[in-house]
Design a protein around this motif. Structure first.
Motif, PDB file in Angstrom:
ATOM      1  N   ARG A 105       0.883  -2.017  -0.043  1.00  3.49           N
ATOM      2  CA  ARG A 105       0.013  -0.455   0.217  1.00  3.49           C
ATOM      3  C   ARG A 105       0.707   1.533  -0.010  1.00  3.49           C
ATOM      4  O   ARG A 105       1.917   1.223   0.829  1.00  3.49           O
ATOM      5  N   ARG A 106       0.746   2.622  -1.166  1.00  2.00           N
ATOM      6  CA  ARG A 106       1.557   3.977  -0.664  1.00  2.00           C
ATOM      7  C   ARG A 106       0.878   4.465   0.468  1.00  2.00           C
ATOM      8  O   ARG A 106      -0.634   4.361   0.663  1.00  2.00           O
ATOM      9  N   PRO A 107       2.129   5.014   1.241  1.00  2.00           N
ATOM     10  CA  PRO A 107       1.524   5.608   2.327  1.00  2.00           C
ATOM     11  C   PRO A 107       1.211   6.636   1.807  1.00  2.00           C
ATOM     12  O   PRO A 107       0.948   7.394   1.390  1.00  2.00           O
ATOM     13  N   SER A 108       0.222   6.989   2.959  1.00  2.00           N
ATOM     14  CA  SER A 108      -0.865   8.406   2.591  1.00  2.00           C
ATOM     15  C   SER A 108      -1.160   9.110   4.552  1.00  2.00           C
ATOM     16  O   SER A 108      -1.831   7.797   4.752  1.00  2.00           O
ATOM     17  N   TRP A 109      -1.660  10.392   3.946  1.00  2.00           N
ATOM     18  CA  TRP A 109      -2.244  10.822   5.291  1.00  2.00           C
ATOM     19  C   TRP A 109      -3.625  10.768   5.816  1.00  2.00           C
ATOM     20  O   TRP A 109      -3.322  10.706   6.523  1.00  2.00           O
ATOM     21  N   ARG A 110      -4.126  10.133   4.883  1.00  2.00           N
ATOM     22  CA  ARG A 110      -5.288   9.909   5.740  1.00  2.00           C
ATOM     23  C   ARG A 110      -5.090   9.008   6.072  1.00  2.00           C
ATOM     24  O   ARG A 110      -6.130   8.024   6.976  1.00  2.00           O
ATOM     25  N   HIS A 111      -4.329   7.981   6.214  1.00  2.00           N
ATOM     26  CA  HIS A 111      -3.895   6.775   6.723  1.00  2.00           C
ATOM     27  C   HIS A 111      -3.727   7.058   8.590  1.00  2.00           C
ATOM     28  O   HIS A 111      -4.013   5.857   8.782  1.00  2.00           O
ATOM     29  N   ILE A 112      -3.462   7.909   8.406  1.00  2.00           N
ATOM     30  CA  ILE A 112      -3.069   8.361   9.581  1.00  2.00           C
ATOM     31  C   ILE A 112      -3.474   8.147  10.641  1.00  2.00           C
ATOM     32  O   ILE A 112      -4.806   8.635  10.999  1.00  2.00           O
ATOM     33  N   GLY A 113      -3.713   7.733  11.981  1.00  2.00           N
ATOM     34  CA  GLY A 113      -3.742   6.923  13.113  1.00  2.00           C
ATOM     35  C   GLY A 113      -3.930   6.482  14.553  1.00  2.00           C
ATOM     36  O   GLY A 113      -3.341   7.110  15.067  1.00  2.00           O
ATOM     37  N   PRO A 114      -3.716   5.086  14.379  1.00  2.00           N
ATOM     38  CA  PRO A 114      -2.935   4.368  14.829  1.00  2.00           C
ATOM     39  C   PRO A 114      -1.642   5.066  16.099  1.00  2.00           C
ATOM     40  O   PRO A 114      -1.626   5.274  17.079  1.00  2.00           O
ATOM     41  N   GLY A 115      -0.394   5.723  15.003  1.00  2.00           N
ATOM     42  CA  GLY A 115       0.329   5.999  16.120  1.00  2.00           C
ATOM     43  C   GLY A 115       0.241   7.434  16.834  1.00  2.00           C
ATOM     44  O   GLY A 115       0.735   7.530  17.485  1.00  2.00           O
ATOM     45  N   LEU A 146       5.367   5.512   7.989  1.00  2.00           N
ATOM     46  CA  LEU A 146       4.414   6.655   7.637  1.00  2.00           C
ATOM     47  C   LEU A 146       4.081   7.412   9.112  1.00  2.00           C
ATOM     48  O   LEU A 146       4.138   8.240   9.550  1.00  2.00           O
ATOM     49  N   ASP A 147       3.431   6.543   9.867  1.00  2.00           N
ATOM     50  CA  ASP A 147       2.155   6.914  10.828  1.00  2.00           C
ATOM     51  C   ASP A 147       2.787   7.232  12.071  1.00  2.00           C
ATOM     52  O   ASP A 147       2.553   7.969  13.047  1.00  2.00           O
ATOM     53  N   ASN A 148       3.574   5.672  12.537  1.00  2.00           N
ATOM     54  CA  ASN A 148       4.239   6.247  13.278  1.00  2.00           C
ATOM     55  C   ASN A 148       5.482   7.002  13.434  1.00  2.00           C
ATOM     56  O   ASN A 148       5.047   8.398  14.799  1.00  2.00           O
ATOM     57  N   ARG A 149       6.242   7.744  12.461  1.00  2.00           N
ATOM     58  CA  ARG A 149       6.813   9.224  12.422  1.00  2.00           C
ATOM     59  C   ARG A 149       6.701  10.214  12.542  1.00  2.00           C
ATOM     60  O   ARG A 149       6.852  10.596  13.682  1.00  2.00           O
ATOM     61  N   VAL A 150       5.474   9.950  11.938  1.00  2.00           N
ATOM     62  CA  VAL A 150       4.094  11.096  12.079  1.00  2.00           C
ATOM     63  C   VAL A 150       4.002  11.528  12.961  1.00  2.00           C
ATOM     64  O   VAL A 150       4.015  13.190  13.984  1.00  2.00           O
ATOM     65  N   ALA A 151       3.995  10.428  14.409  1.00  2.00           N
ATOM     66  CA  ALA A 151       2.535  10.555  15.497  1.00  2.00           C
ATOM     67  C   ALA A 151       4.324  11.183  16.148  1.00  2.00           C
ATOM     68  O   ALA A 151       3.882  11.782  17.107  1.00  2.00           O
ATOM     69  N   TYR A 152       5.811  10.425  15.829  1.00  2.00           N
ATOM     70  CA  TYR A 152       6.128  11.051  16.925  1.00  2.00           C
ATOM     71  C   TYR A 152       6.778  12.342  16.837  1.00  2.00           C
ATOM     72  O   TYR A 152       7.920  13.102  17.935  1.00  2.00           O
ATOM     73  N   ALA A 153       7.015  13.084  15.310  1.00  2.00           N
ATOM     74  CA  ALA A 153       7.090  14.471  15.263  1.00  2.00           C
ATOM     75  C   ALA A 153       6.178  15.117  15.873  1.00  2.00           C
ATOM     76  O   ALA A 153       6.945  15.750  16.359  1.00  2.00           O
ATOM     77  N   THR A 154       5.322  14.940  15.607  1.00  2.00           N
ATOM     78  CA  THR A 154       4.026  15.948  16.177  1.00  2.00           C
ATOM     79  C   THR A 154       3.850  15.539  18.074  1.00  2.00           C
ATOM     80  O   THR A 154       4.181  16.451  18.610  1.00  2.00           O
ATOM     81  N   THR A 155       4.368  14.491  18.802  1.00  2.00           N
ATOM     82  CA  THR A 155       5.096  14.737  19.378  1.00  2.00           C
ATOM     83  C   THR A 155       6.051  15.517  20.183  1.00  2.00           C
ATOM     84  O   THR A 155       6.049  15.682  21.157  1.00  2.00           O
ATOM     85  N   GLY A 156       7.290  14.738  19.638  1.00  2.00           N
ATOM     86  CA  GLY A 156       8.382  15.794  19.306  1.00  2.00           C
ATOM     87  C   GLY A 156       8.274  17.287  19.367  1.00  2.00           C
ATOM     88  O   GLY A 156       8.822  18.381  20.123  1.00  2.00           O
ATOM     89  N   VAL A 157       7.260  17.698  18.028  1.00  2.00           N
ATOM     90  CA  VAL A 157       6.915  19.857  18.226  1.00  2.00           C
ATOM     91  C   VAL A 157       6.073  19.456  20.219  1.00  2.00           C
ATOM     92  O   VAL A 157       6.256  21.024  20.560  1.00  2.00           O
TER      93      VAL A 157
END
Length: 416
Positions: free
Chosen positions: A3-13, A221-232
């Motif tokens: 599956r191609r990574p997509s922003w619409r999939h972000i959630g569990p992270g 992608l989901d995991n990295r976006v989530a923890y980048a948000t946490t980092g901010v």
């Protein structure tokens, strides 16, 4: 099929990262900023990288093997059953009271005189129970995402409001240990976003509908976006501590009540509106930890019971079993355990022995998670193509050592 990574999939992270950042982490970050300014910024960044590695490892295990993390732990021997049984019993009992109290504090500050703090805590516990009891993962994820948005916007606003000295920020990315800062540094690296719910990430990945290696890139992608948000989020709180506390020499009270003190300080400096906005962010932070643990650890417990009953090959994630885990008796039984027995601790001083046992059992979980993942992902239990590489081993190994040191320090600091 990949599956191609997509922003619409972000959630569990987003769910796992938000659950792991509680009021205690806010206090730890503020205190670190208040004592050392921007000097320990590098530790906050390193902590986020470690959590990315741990959550990625848990998610990769679920997707690569088709087995749950509990199934993997049980394959390592009966000692994991003994440890996990003690952990979910004692930790859940004491954590339930702590989570309810933490969520009640900002409500009591926002609505002074309405009711006693203990009754606010009872209301939060029952509210969390009802929300998780009657809602499936999809609704839970949407609510958590909204709460994370509130947390993010409030903390970034506060960081901008206190007028950060941006010229000092880059220097904080250079590793340094001021005198007396070792324990604060270890706590900042290991504590922010790190709880048992990191182990729940794989379950939430499965609940999202990701169940094979075709979802691996999406999960990462989901995991990295989530923890980048946490980092901010963490950097923003460090800025608040550095600018508001460090520059004026103010020391917050210990524990979650320090955040109420911060609300009072914000009101003095920036007005009632900013203080109330902070308390709303404080509530969002606390309630995500509460409902995240109520949902995630109950999933772990439901899977644990299924394995003990001998259903080793039976799926234990929502949508795969005849009785979805979120509707199962063990899931709901643990929800009740997290909610009602801990209420006794809200009205009584915590028994000394229980505090000690809770501290010991809780301190061992993060090294247990890091080192067992290291073991599982380097063994034949994991398909060869999805085993750890040198970088994964380095990160999990570093996490294991870090958490072992923190574990020793936590045990030494207990009121023996």
């Amino acid at each position: 099929m990949l599956r191609r990574p997509s922003w619409r999939h972000i959630g569990p992270g987003i769910v796992v990262a938000a659950t792991g950042v509680g009021a205690g982490d806010l206090v730890a970050t503020l205190v670190a900023g208040g004592r050392y300014g921007y000097t320990l910024l590098w530790a906050a960044v390193l902590g986020c990288l470690i959590k990315i590695s741990l959550a990625e490892a848990a998610g990769r295990w679920h997707l690569a093997t088709g087995r749950t993390l509990l199934d993997g732990w049980l394959s390592l021997g009966p000692w994991t059953t003994v440890y996990f049984t003690g952990y979910v019993a004692v930790w859940g009992f004491v954590y339930g009271a702590a989570a309810m109290s933490s969520t009640a504090l900002p409500l009591a500050a926002l609505f002074p005189g309405v009711m006693d703090l203990k009754w606010w805590a009872v209301l939060c516990g029952v509210g969390g129970l009802l929300f998780v009891w009657f809602n499936r993962y999809a609704v839970f994820e949407k609510v958590m995402t909204v709460l994370v948005g509130v947390m993010f916007l409030v903390t970034v606003y506060l960081a901008v409001r206190v007028a950060p000295n941006l010229g000092d920020l880059p220097a904080g990315l250079v590793p340094a240990l001021p005198d007396g800062s070792l324990l604060y540094t270890l706590g900042l690296v290991g504590g922010v976003g790190g709880t048992i719910t990191l182990a729940a990430y794989g379950y939430w990945v499965n609940a999202k509908g990701w169940r094979d290696t075709g979802w691996m890139r999406v999960m990462r992608l989901d995991n990295r976006v989530a923890y980048a948000t946490t980092g901010v989020f963490v950097v923003a709180m460090l800025i608040v501590g550095a600018e508001l506390l460090h520059t004026s020499g103010i020391v917050l009270a210990e524990g979650d009540k320090g955040l109420v003190d911060l609300g009072g300080l914000l009101e003095e400096r920036y007005g009632a509106a900013t203080a109330k906005l902070f308390l709303v962010g404080f509530f969002a932070t606390s309630v995500t930890s509460l409902i995240g643990v109520w949902q995630g650890v109950s999933l772990l417990f439901a899977d644990f019971v299924a394995r003990l009953r001998g259903r080793g090959g039976a799926p234990a994630v929502p949508g795969e079993a005849a009785v979805p885990a979120e509707r199962s008796v063990p899931f709901r039984a643990y929800l009740l355990w997290l909610t009602f027995p801990p209420m006794s601790l809200l009205f009584l001083d915590r028994p000394f022995f229980l505090v000690v046992v809770y501290g010991v059992v809780g301190a061992f979980f993060m090294p247990f998670l890091a080192l067992t993942l290291l073991w599982l992902l380097n063994s034949s239990r994991t398909p060869r193509g999805w085993r750890n590489g040198w970088f994964g081993n380095a990160m999990l190994g570093a996490a294991g050592v870090l958490f072992l040191v923190l574990c020793v320090e936590q045990v030494r600091d207990l009121p023996w």
